[in-house]
Write a protein that holds these residues in place. Sequence first.
Motif, PDB file in Angstrom:
ATOM      1  N   GLN A 100       0.833  -1.190   0.000  1.00 43.63           N
ATOM      2  CA  GLN A 100       0.000   0.000   0.000  1.00 43.63           C
ATOM      3  C   GLN A 100       0.875   1.250   0.000  1.00 43.63           C
ATOM      4  N   PRO A 101       0.538   2.272  -0.783  1.00 42.41           N
ATOM      5  CA  PRO A 101       1.306   3.524  -0.752  1.00 42.41           C
ATOM      6  C   PRO A 101       1.197   4.213   0.602  1.00 42.41           C
ATOM      7  N   GLN A 102       2.194   4.994   0.918  1.00 39.69           N
ATOM      8  CA  GLN A 102       2.105   5.866   2.082  1.00 39.69           C
ATOM      9  C   GLN A 102       1.198   7.039   1.728  1.00 39.69           C
ATOM     10  N   GLY A 158      -5.828  18.254   3.985  1.00 41.34           N
ATOM     11  CA  GLY A 158      -7.181  18.771   3.848  1.00 41.34           C
ATOM     12  C   GLY A 158      -7.993  18.007   2.829  1.00 41.34           C
ATOM     13  N   ASP A 159      -8.366  18.680   1.739  1.00 40.45           N
ATOM     14  CA  ASP A 159      -9.190  18.061   0.704  1.00 40.45           C
ATOM     15  C   ASP A 159      -8.379  17.243  -0.290  1.00 40.45           C
ATOM     16  N   TRP A 160      -7.089  17.086  -0.003  1.00 37.24           N
ATOM     17  CA  TRP A 160      -6.233  16.306  -0.906  1.00 37.24           C
ATOM     18  C   TRP A 160      -5.409  15.309  -0.097  1.00 37.24           C
ATOM     19  N   GLU A 161      -5.115  14.196  -0.722  1.00 35.57           N
ATOM     20  CA  GLU A 161      -4.161  13.241  -0.192  1.00 35.57           C
ATOM     21  C   GLU A 161      -3.110  12.969  -1.257  1.00 35.57           C
ATOM     22  N   ALA A 162      -1.851  12.955  -0.829  1.00 37.04           N
ATOM     23  CA  ALA A 162      -0.767  12.555  -1.713  1.00 37.04           C
ATOM     24  C   ALA A 162      -0.380  11.127  -1.361  1.00 37.04           C
ATOM     25  N   VAL A 210       6.300  16.283  -0.032  1.00 35.20           N
ATOM     26  CA  VAL A 210       5.177  17.026  -0.587  1.00 35.20           C
ATOM     27  C   VAL A 210       4.894  18.183   0.368  1.00 35.20           C
ATOM     28  N   ALA A 211       4.852  19.396  -0.166  1.00 30.86           N
ATOM     29  CA  ALA A 211       4.557  20.577   0.641  1.00 30.86           C
ATOM     30  C   ALA A 211       3.413  21.341  -0.005  1.00 30.86           C
ATOM     31  N   GLN A 212       2.501  21.842   0.814  1.00 26.04           N
ATOM     32  CA  GLN A 212       1.325  22.545   0.302  1.00 26.04           C
ATOM     33  C   GLN A 212       1.604  24.030   0.165  1.00 26.04           C
ATOM     34  N   LEU A 213       1.515  24.530  -1.069  1.00 22.20           N
ATOM     35  CA  LEU A 213       1.735  25.948  -1.349  1.00 22.20           C
ATOM     36  C   LEU A 213       0.432  26.745  -1.317  1.00 22.20           C
ATOM     37  N   ASN A 225       1.390  10.470  -6.341  1.00 18.81           N
ATOM     38  CA  ASN A 225       0.133  10.755  -7.008  1.00 18.81           C
ATOM     39  C   ASN A 225      -0.805  11.429  -6.013  1.00 18.81           C
ATOM     40  N   PHE A 226      -1.938  11.889  -6.493  1.00 20.00           N
ATOM     41  CA  PHE A 226      -2.894  12.607  -5.637  1.00 20.00           C
ATOM     42  C   PHE A 226      -4.275  11.998  -5.778  1.00 20.00           C
ATOM     43  N   ARG A 227      -5.121  12.285  -4.791  1.00 20.85           N
ATOM     44  CA  ARG A 227      -6.527  11.920  -4.855  1.00 20.85           C
ATOM     45  C   ARG A 227      -7.302  12.863  -3.939  1.00 20.85           C
ATOM     46  N   THR A 228      -8.573  13.006  -4.225  1.00 19.62           N
ATOM     47  CA  THR A 228      -9.401  13.903  -3.420  1.00 19.62           C
ATOM     48  C   THR A 228      -9.716  13.255  -2.075  1.00 19.62           C
ATOM     49  N   ALA A 229      -9.964  14.105  -1.076  1.00 21.91           N
ATOM     50  CA  ALA A 229     -10.236  13.622   0.277  1.00 21.91           C
ATOM     51  C   ALA A 229     -11.103  14.645   0.987  1.00 21.91           C
TER      52      ALA A 229
END
Length: 575
Positions: free
Chosen positions: A466-468, A473-477, A499-502, A517-521
């Motif tokens: 499984q990926p880490q 917030g509304d995103w997961e990396a 990964v850093a949130q700008l 990769n990314f996915r909504t959350a």
Amino acid sequence: MRPTTCKPLLLLTKEVCLPLKWGYLLLLLLTTLIPRPVSAQSTARTALSTDSLPRLVHKNGRHALSVDGAPYLMLGAQVHNSSAWPAMLPKVWPVMAALHVNTVEIPVYWEQFEPQPGRFDYSLTDTLLAQARTHNVRLILLWFGTWKNGSAHYMPEWMKRQPQLYPNVTGKDGKPIDSPSPHAPATLAADIKAFSAFMAHLKAVDRQHTVIMVQVENEPGMWGGIRDFSPAAQRLFAAPVPAQLLKALGKPAGSAGWRDTFGDNADEFFHAWSVGYFIGQVAAAGKAIYPLPLYVNAALRDPITFTRPPAYESGGPTDNVLDIWKAAAPAVDLLAPDIYMNEDSRYLRVLEHYNRPDNALLVPETGNQAGNARYFYAALGNGAIGFSPFGLDYANYAAAPLGTPALSAEVLDAFALNYRAFEPMTREVAQLNFEGKLQAVTESPQPAVPASPTVTSPQTPGPKIQPQVLKFGDWEATVAYGPREGIGANPQPIGRAMVAQLGPDEFLVTGAFARVNFRTAGAASGKAWQFMRVEEGQYQNGLFKPTRIWNGDETDWGLRFTSAPQVVRVSLYTR
């Protein structure tokens, strides 16, 4: 005898010794008159206000090292113990350039600094400052004073020849142990005097703040025993525990001795307090003169088996006595782990122990095996202000054929891969980490959650992992590893990612041997999304400058990072 300073005058080789006060004035005059080659960045530093003294800053349980008035991420390397001598420095700087470090950790030796009582030789310190400026790096100077790896081997000869005045620890059997006693007033007075002179000299000659931090002693404590049993130590052990320690530990004030207060831990806790209190006084004296950030490094105990001394060095700031050290040495800004453990479970546990609301995480030493390069990301993910592998220079290596230094290119490349990616953005990354907007992970050889350990195929040999998952917030990396999609692991655990949130939908991403990769959350969970824009580039003067746009093969299966130092700025979009 009045303290003096001994310096060669101009081109003369003979030293001229003057009273300390006049020595400083002469030194300031000489440094004004004699031009030195400096880089453009060094020239800029010269114009900075002296108010921009390096310091540690704290907010909401997070920490940053402020240099020139802004957060600074230390990309470091430490030289071997005997590599600070001028004749060795040509074997140091080429490695530092190859690594792309911005900070070099390098020792200053008490035996060289004070060859005779009260006579201080600043020549080595001045050489380090001048050459660091030429090579455009900052310094962390390591004071090899009373303690070095638990022993007193860097004391000046005139001290070593007077063991009754500057004694070692007495073991439980009454025999001396090769470790300095923290209950020797003459040793404490001598170290305070020398360290104060050292800090005063830095204040006088380093207005550029080339030195951003100082390590006080080196891995203090003792091997081969648990505490000092000298008559002086025995009297203190039987006396009441100091009130300031009881208060710090939340214990009731009283007249109980160490054994009654701490039971089976009394001997170890007593020695930790004794060593910490000694070093705390040395640190306080130096900081009163020049308040640079100060730290003490620790030789570690096993963070999982929890053995007792003499299985590890007693008296130093190991994880079980950090609160004692904090109470004993408030002038010490942080306590730092020297990590030479190559198992993930132990390495990561140490990072957790030393990342505390009251203690900034710094890894001032770690093993220089190529596989340890990935732990730079693990440290960063735990809020570290800096990271430094040990022993990366050519001075301690035999020459290979044709005179080529034998330091492994694999080792240099592994650490340089990290530093090349981060070198242009250390300020930005340090600020993001200080604000809690950054997460970083490293590949583990034994992932905690296998997806299906029995499902394999010729195309995806071995278990799928499984990926880490990093939550924003509304995103997961999601971070996965391996040379091909679906494998989930590299042949050896070398993967790492940051990964850093700008902004709400914008991220800064880099890594090596990993796929992000990314996915909504959260509130956006389940919504369709896409990469709006993925720009590869780097920071220049605080602004991200794109060099190309990733798309198609570079984004369809996530953002793949291999053995090139690539950084991307990612914009995401939900429909």
